[in-house]
Design a protein around this motif. Sequence first.
Motif, PDB file in Angstrom:
ATOM      1  N   TYR A   1       0.834  -1.201   0.000  1.00 11.61           N
ATOM      2  CA  TYR A   1       0.000   0.000   0.000  1.00 11.61           C
ATOM      3  C   TYR A   1       0.867   1.248   0.000  1.00 11.61           C
ATOM      4  CZ  TYR A   1      -3.374   3.427   1.711  1.00 11.61           C
ATOM      5  OH  TYR A   1      -4.160   4.533   1.865  1.00 11.61           O
ATOM      6  N   CYS A   2       1.959   1.213   0.771  1.00 11.30           N
ATOM      7  CA  CYS A   2       2.878   2.339   0.808  1.00 11.30           C
ATOM      8  C   CYS A   2       4.291   1.828   1.071  1.00 11.30           C
ATOM      9  CB  CYS A   2       2.481   3.348   1.886  1.00 11.30           C
ATOM     10  SG  CYS A   2       2.651   2.732   3.565  1.00 11.30           S
ATOM     11  N   MET A   3       5.267   2.636   0.693  1.00 14.96           N
ATOM     12  CA  MET A   3       6.660   2.342   1.002  1.00 14.96           C
ATOM     13  C   MET A   3       7.323   3.623   1.469  1.00 14.96           C
ATOM     14  SD  MET A   3       7.906  -0.320  -1.943  1.00 14.96           S
ATOM     15  CE  MET A   3       9.301  -0.862  -0.940  1.00 14.96           C
ATOM     16  N   GLY A   4       8.292   3.478   2.344  1.00 11.35           N
ATOM     17  CA  GLY A   4       8.905   4.670   2.901  1.00 11.35           C
ATOM     18  C   GLY A   4      10.385   4.511   3.143  1.00 11.35           C
ATOM     19  N   TRP A   5      11.023   5.667   3.337  1.00 10.69           N
ATOM     20  CA  TRP A   5      12.415   5.727   3.763  1.00 10.69           C
ATOM     21  C   TRP A   5      12.465   6.342   5.166  1.00 10.69           C
ATOM     22  CZ3 TRP A   5      16.473   3.525   1.491  1.00 10.69           C
ATOM     23  CH2 TRP A   5      16.390   3.182   0.134  1.00 10.69           C
ATOM     24  N   PHE A   6      13.234   5.709   6.010  1.00  7.58           N
ATOM     25  CA  PHE A   6      13.439   6.170   7.378  1.00  7.58           C
ATOM     26  C   PHE A   6      14.933   6.365   7.595  1.00  7.58           C
ATOM     27  CE2 PHE A   6       9.308   5.369   9.462  1.00  7.58           C
ATOM     28  CZ  PHE A   6       8.666   4.688   8.444  1.00  7.58           C
ATOM     29  N   ARG A   7      15.269   7.105   8.635  1.00  3.93           N
ATOM     30  CA  ARG A   7      16.679   7.225   9.013  1.00  3.93           C
ATOM     31  C   ARG A   7      16.787   7.290  10.534  1.00  3.93           C
ATOM     32  NH1 ARG A   7      18.084  13.352   6.812  1.00  3.93           N
ATOM     33  NH2 ARG A   7      16.851  14.519   8.372  1.00  3.93           N
TER      34      ARG A   7
ATOM     35  N   GLU B   1      13.363   8.485  12.263  1.00  4.36           N
ATOM     36  CA  GLU B   1      12.572   9.534  11.620  1.00  4.36           C
ATOM     37  C   GLU B   1      12.119   9.050  10.252  1.00  4.36           C
ATOM     38  OE1 GLU B   1      13.250  14.175  10.111  1.00  4.36           O
ATOM     39  OE2 GLU B   1      14.959  12.829  10.347  1.00  4.36           O
ATOM     40  N   ARG B   2      10.837   9.242   9.955  1.00  4.63           N
ATOM     41  CA  ARG B   2      10.376   8.943   8.601  1.00  4.63           C
ATOM     42  C   ARG B   2      10.760  10.104   7.704  1.00  4.63           C
ATOM     43  NH1 ARG B   2       4.221   8.550   6.736  1.00  4.63           N
ATOM     44  NH2 ARG B   2       4.624  10.756   6.404  1.00  4.63           N
ATOM     45  N   VAL B   3      11.504   9.808   6.669  1.00  3.60           N
ATOM     46  CA  VAL B   3      12.018  10.820   5.762  1.00  3.60           C
ATOM     47  C   VAL B   3      11.041  11.077   4.619  1.00  3.60           C
ATOM     48  CG1 VAL B   3      13.859  11.312   4.119  1.00  3.60           C
ATOM     49  CG2 VAL B   3      14.407  10.266   6.316  1.00  3.60           C
ATOM     50  N   ALA B   4      10.527  10.005   4.039  1.00  2.00           N
ATOM     51  CA  ALA B   4       9.651  10.148   2.879  1.00  2.00           C
ATOM     52  C   ALA B   4       8.785   8.904   2.750  1.00  2.00           C
ATOM     53  CB  ALA B   4      10.469  10.338   1.598  1.00  2.00           C
ATOM     54  N   VAL B   5       7.618   9.074   2.160  1.00  2.00           N
ATOM     55  CA  VAL B   5       6.695   7.971   1.922  1.00  2.00           C
ATOM     56  C   VAL B   5       6.086   8.138   0.539  1.00  2.00           C
ATOM     57  CG1 VAL B   5       4.774   9.194   3.014  1.00  2.00           C
ATOM     58  CG2 VAL B   5       4.686   6.707   2.786  1.00  2.00           C
ATOM     59  N   ILE B   6       5.803   7.012  -0.099  1.00  2.00           N
ATOM     60  CA  ILE B   6       5.110   7.024  -1.381  1.00  2.00           C
ATOM     61  C   ILE B   6       3.978   6.013  -1.318  1.00  2.00           C
ATOM     62  CG2 ILE B   6       6.705   5.344  -2.428  1.00  2.00           C
ATOM     63  CD1 ILE B   6       6.327   6.965  -5.075  1.00  2.00           C
ATOM     64  N   PHE B   7       2.823   6.426  -1.799  1.00  2.00           N
ATOM     65  CA  PHE B   7       1.658   5.556  -1.852  1.00  2.00           C
ATOM     66  C   PHE B   7       1.625   4.947  -3.241  1.00  2.00           C
ATOM     67  CE2 PHE B   7      -0.140   6.438   2.230  1.00  2.00           C
ATOM     68  CZ  PHE B   7       0.447   7.652   2.568  1.00  2.00           C
TER      69      PHE B   7
ATOM     70  N   GLY C   1       1.092   7.090  -6.559  1.00  2.00           N
ATOM     71  CA  GLY C   1       2.385   7.755  -6.594  1.00  2.00           C
ATOM     72  C   GLY C   1       2.474   9.010  -5.750  1.00  2.00           C
ATOM     73  N   SER C   2       1.465   9.290  -4.940  1.00  2.00           N
ATOM     74  CA  SER C   2       1.530  10.481  -4.096  1.00  2.00           C
ATOM     75  C   SER C   2       2.620  10.304  -3.048  1.00  2.00           C
ATOM     76  CB  SER C   2       0.183  10.749  -3.435  1.00  2.00           C
ATOM     77  OG  SER C   2      -0.212   9.643  -2.647  1.00  2.00           O
ATOM     78  N   THR C   3       3.215  11.420  -2.648  1.00  2.00           N
ATOM     79  CA  THR C   3       4.369  11.394  -1.758  1.00  2.00           C
ATOM     80  C   THR C   3       4.217  12.388  -0.616  1.00  2.00           C
ATOM     81  OG1 THR C   3       5.519  13.026  -3.116  1.00  2.00           O
ATOM     82  CG2 THR C   3       5.938  10.702  -3.614  1.00  2.00           C
ATOM     83  N   ALA C   4       4.986  12.176   0.403  1.00  2.00           N
ATOM     84  CA  ALA C   4       5.064  13.117   1.521  1.00  2.00           C
ATOM     85  C   ALA C   4       6.472  13.054   2.088  1.00  2.00           C
ATOM     86  CB  ALA C   4       4.034  12.773   2.589  1.00  2.00           C
ATOM     87  N   TYR C   5       6.925  14.206   2.640  1.00  2.00           N
ATOM     88  CA  TYR C   5       8.295  14.316   3.112  1.00  2.00           C
ATOM     89  C   TYR C   5       8.346  14.954   4.493  1.00  2.00           C
ATOM     90  CZ  TYR C   5       9.451  13.520  -1.776  1.00  2.00           C
ATOM     91  OH  TYR C   5       9.560  12.971  -3.033  1.00  2.00           O
ATOM     92  N   ALA C   6       9.391  14.601   5.233  1.00  2.00           N
ATOM     93  CA  ALA C   6       9.672  15.313   6.466  1.00  2.00           C
ATOM     94  C   ALA C   6      10.091  16.732   6.112  1.00  2.00           C
ATOM     95  CB  ALA C   6      10.793  14.604   7.229  1.00  2.00           C
ATOM     96  N   ASP C   7       9.756  17.678   6.981  1.00  2.00           N
ATOM     97  CA  ASP C   7      10.107  19.080   6.724  1.00  2.00           C
ATOM     98  C   ASP C   7      11.613  19.248   6.541  1.00  2.00           C
ATOM     99  OD1 ASP C   7       7.587  20.546   8.931  1.00  2.00           O
ATOM    100  OD2 ASP C   7       7.479  19.857   6.851  1.00  2.00           O
TER     101      ASP C   7
END
Length: 120
Positions: free
Chosen positions: A32-38, A46-52, A56-62
């Motif tokens: 359903y979604c995949m993300g990058w954490f660090r 911290e979740r850095v970025a996610v993609i649905f 293909g919608s995305t969201a990012y840490a500030d």
Amino acid sequence: QVQLVESGGGSVQTGGSLRLSCAASGYRYSSYCMGWFRQAPGKERERVAVIFTSDGSTAYADSVKGRFTISQDNAKNTLYLQMNSLKPEDTANYYCAASGLRGPCSYVYWGQGTQVTVSS
């Protein structure tokens, strides 16, 4: 057995770029979604970025907006994180993660991580 394997980490100077890859195997269907954490030593993950994956919608840490870009190549079952204008505070171990087939976006599969070090 789902496996996520990251690559592309390394050492760069401030202002440099890296592209991380996360190769997924063992999938029959997309997540359903995949993300990058660090996670840096002594700090919380911290979740850095996610993609649905459906649209293909995305969201990012500030902290990385405008510098990092998450993307996916469904044909290759690979997730990417393009990191530009890197800063020393980006130094961390970076992980990719994937949810199950359906929402919510809860991560159940994790890679082993790849180290990114940014020197000033």
